[in-house]
Design an enzyme around this catalytic site. Structure first.
Site, PDB file in Angstrom:
ATOM      1  N   ASP A 122       2.237  -6.806   9.599  1.00 49.55           N
ATOM      2  CA  ASP A 122       0.802  -6.528   9.774  1.00 49.55           C
ATOM      3  C   ASP A 122       0.609  -6.823  11.361  1.00 49.55           C
ATOM      4  O   ASP A 122      -0.687  -6.569  11.293  1.00 49.55           O
ATOM      5  CB  ASP A 122       0.367  -7.372   8.870  1.00 49.55           C
ATOM      6  CG  ASP A 122       0.484  -6.732   7.272  1.00 49.55           C
ATOM      7  OD1 ASP A 122       0.214  -5.608   7.331  1.00 49.55           O
ATOM      8  OD2 ASP A 122       0.542  -7.735   6.583  1.00 49.55           O
ATOM      9  N   ASP A 180       1.502   1.014   3.747  1.00 51.04           N
ATOM     10  CA  ASP A 180       0.648   0.516   4.421  1.00 51.04           C
ATOM     11  C   ASP A 180       0.981   0.279   5.993  1.00 51.04           C
ATOM     12  O   ASP A 180       0.404   0.213   7.052  1.00 51.04           O
ATOM     13  CB  ASP A 180       0.075  -0.859   4.040  1.00 51.04           C
ATOM     14  CG  ASP A 180      -0.038  -1.055   2.453  1.00 51.04           C
ATOM     15  OD1 ASP A 180       0.800  -0.469   1.749  1.00 51.04           O
ATOM     16  OD2 ASP A 180      -0.586  -2.139   2.118  1.00 51.04           O
TER      17      ASP A 180
END
Ligand code: GLY
Length: 402
Positions: A122, A180
């Site tokens: 992330d 994602d």
């Protein structure tokens, strides 16, 4: 031009061709929507002062539970830690003020250590939304180095056999990649541009190509999670974690893909990515389960539609992505994307979604869904809903510039 800059320019010519997206459609924003945005940004500025007051010394905002009034905060390692400083900076660009910049600086100082975090995919969200924005507004050697180190950390998770960056650490026989992850690639393109090192660019392109091959179904909806064999690269499982079912279309996953492939086209100029983004947009916009106000249910196949919860974060991310994609595509599709984004901004600005000052724990938007199957963050505010809502409003405003 300095030698180093010449080397970077040469590397970009070699590795970044055909370069950046070309076509730039223009659309005219409505004065009434620009007026709504002006008000929204002022409310956001006021709300973030409230939100800042809810944080202890080293905390980052996570969410707020309207029924109990409980505020939930996190440390810098949580995947969302970059959104709050990023939103502060994006608001500062619109409404310069001491509070916004001081609070952003305070958060960036707490976040900086994550540049060395190799246990998460992330880093694009965490570091590019925050330090990337800081460096865009005020480029400094310190910001640049933090971003380069973050790109290096992210690259350590790339497996050439799989052709992808690992999303989640798990048992050694698994290699989990979630849709994602498309959002973390922008950081890698930036890193090749500034360092001249093409390896970041190549990782991003390889990851995106593997994602097209294995994450997407024939109707251009996306699986959430692909589990690869880390030794051979073979697909072992196609499944969900945050969606309703393995074969369903989790709403946020669809819009992460939409946004991610739009960035891929912007950064490479490769029409394959424009086609992918357009096909994803059509899956979403033509979907009979997309409500008339264009704020998606949390999953396009949620069992209790039309009574399923909406996900404001998916609406905000979709609006921001469409406001970029509308520039690159043909005029008719571009017009449809622009109008859809406009409609989302108007809906999210209504009192149903946009919180009144002093309420909602200081967050801007209500009614997002984080992780329905886990029973967490259901129908609550989320930092990324706020981040992409502000980004979408800023992108809409840019169309007003001649
Ligand atoms: N895992 C990121 C998200 O919830 O969208």
């Amino acid at each position: 031009m300095k030698l180093k800059n010449l080397a970077c320019a040469a590397a970009c010519l070699l590795f970044c061709l055909p370069g950046v997206a070309q076509q730039q459609n223009k659309f005219t924003p409505k004065p009434a929507v620009l007026a709504i945005i002006k008000k929204d940004l002022a409310v956001a500025d006021a709300q973030y002062k409230v939100l800042a007051g809810k944080l202890n010394a080293e905390e980052f905002p996570k969410t707020y539970h309207p029924e109990t009034g409980k505020q939930e905060n996190s440390g810098s390692g949580w995947w969302c830690s970059g959104f709050y400083p990023g939103t502060l900076l994006n608001l500062y660009e619109e409404i310069p003020g001491k509070f916004l910049i001081d609070e952003a600086d305070r958060m960036l100082a707490l976040l900086a250590k994550e540049q060395y975090n190799t246990h998460t995919h992330d880093l694009g969200f965490m570091m590019y939304c925050s330090f990337g924005t800081a460096n865009r507004l005020n480029p400094t050697p310190q910001y640049k180095q933090i971003l380069i180190n973050s790109a290096k950390s992210l690259s350590t998770r790339f497996n050439p056999k799989v052709g992808a960056i690992k999303s989640w650490d798990s048992k050694p026989s698994d290699f989990l990649v979630i849709i994602d992850n498309m959002m973390n690639l922008e950081l890698l393109f930036w890193a090749t541009r500034v360092t001249g090192d093409s390896s970041y660019y190549k990782i991003a392109v390889t990851h995106a190509n593997t994602t097209i091959k294995n994450h997407y179904r024939p109707d251009y909806s996306s699986y959430h999670v692909i589990n690869y064999n880390p030794e051979t690269g073979a697909v072992q499982e196609k499944k969900t974690a945050q969606g309703f079912a393995n074969e369903s279309a989790w709403a946020r996953g669809q819009v992460w893909g939409l946004y991610g492939f739009t960035v891929m086209y912007r950064e490479t100029g490769d029409k394959k990515y424009l086609d992918q983004a357009n096909n994803i947009a059509k899956f979403i916009l033509d979907n009979p389960n997309l409500p008339a106000d264009k704020i998606p249910y949390w999953d396009f196949n949620a069992p209790n539609i039309p009574n399923a919860l909406r996900d404001a974060s998916a609406g905000a991310i979709m609006a921001s992505a469409l406001l970029e994609l509308c520039k690159y595509t043909n005029k008719a599709d571009g017009r449809r994307y622009f109008n859809t984004a406009e409609s989302v901004i108007k809906t999210l600005s209504s009192s149903h979604y946009r919180a009144a000052i002093g309420t909602n724990g200081g967050f801007i938007l209500k009614h997002s869904v984080g992780h329905f199957p886990a029973g967490t963050e259901i129908d609550v505010p989320l930092t990324y809903a706020d981040y992409y809502f502000v980004e979408a409003m800023k992108r809409y405003k840019v169309f007003a510039r001649k």
